[in-house]
Design a protein around this motif. Structure first.
Motif, mmCIF file in Angstrom:
data_model
loop_
_atom_site.group_PDB
_atom_site.id
_atom_site.type_symbol
_atom_site.label_atom_id
_atom_site.label_comp_id
_atom_site.label_asym_id
_atom_site.label_seq_id
_atom_site.Cartn_x
_atom_site.Cartn_y
_atom_site.Cartn_z
ATOM 1 N N PRO A 47 83.771 47.815 27.078
ATOM 2 C CA PRO A 47 84.091 48.224 28.269
ATOM 3 C C PRO A 47 83.212 48.088 29.533
ATOM 4 O O PRO A 47 83.846 48.143 30.524
ATOM 5 C CB PRO A 47 84.312 49.741 28.113
ATOM 6 N N GLN A 50 82.921 43.119 29.107
ATOM 7 C CA GLN A 50 84.182 42.549 28.347
ATOM 8 C C GLN A 50 83.792 41.368 27.402
ATOM 9 O O GLN A 50 84.374 40.417 27.561
ATOM 10 C CB GLN A 50 85.014 42.202 29.581
ATOM 11 N N ARG A 92 82.202 55.669 28.430
ATOM 12 C CA ARG A 92 83.124 54.721 28.467
ATOM 13 C C ARG A 92 83.908 54.466 27.362
ATOM 14 O O ARG A 92 83.207 54.873 25.972
ATOM 15 C CB ARG A 92 82.863 53.295 29.289
ATOM 16 N N ARG A 95 89.339 50.354 24.124
ATOM 17 C CA ARG A 95 90.675 50.208 23.979
ATOM 18 C C ARG A 95 91.168 50.337 22.632
ATOM 19 O O ARG A 95 90.682 49.559 21.758
ATOM 20 C CB ARG A 95 91.025 49.205 25.019
#
Ligand code: FES
Length: 113
Positions: A47, A50, A92, A95
């Motif tokens: 996160p 990337q 963080r 996903r």
């Protein structure tokens, strides 16, 4: 749509597996892990930068198989939540993909736009 990734039996033998979904020129990298007898799936993308978390294929967990690890910075993510608990992306989250098991196949849900 659901994508078959790897067999549950394979994940029991080795609890981490990387995959790439493709459609035309689009690609999406992910990983599945078996942790505390549950299967979790995440995008293979840190996160904070990337970038892919792994250097070698299908290697995502720390040596004790307690955390998903960024091989570049040693950051740790909880396998069951994707939350970063150590490292530059602290607090963080990876996903996640919806995941299911169908006839011994681990499947993840992902729809290309
Ligand atoms: S790329 Fe974000 S912790 Fe390594």
């Amino acid at each position: 749509m659901w994508h078959s990734i790897v067999s549950y039996a394979s994940l029991q033998a080795r609890p981490e597996y990387g995959f790439t979904l493709t459609r035309g020129w689009d690609t999406k990298q992910g990983l599945v892990v078996l942790y505390a007898e549950q299967v979790y799936a995440y995008e293979n993308s840190c996160p904070h930068q990337q970038v892919a978390l792994n250097w070698s294929p299908h290697t995502f967990l720390d040596p004790n198989h307690e955390f998903i690890q960024c091989s570049m910075h040693g950051a740790w993510f909880q396998p069951d939540t994707g939350l970063c608990v150590r490292g530059p992306c602290l607090h963080r989250q990876l996903r996640s993909f919806p995941v299911r098991i169908q006839q011994d196949q681990i499947q993840v849900w992902f729809e290309f736009n």
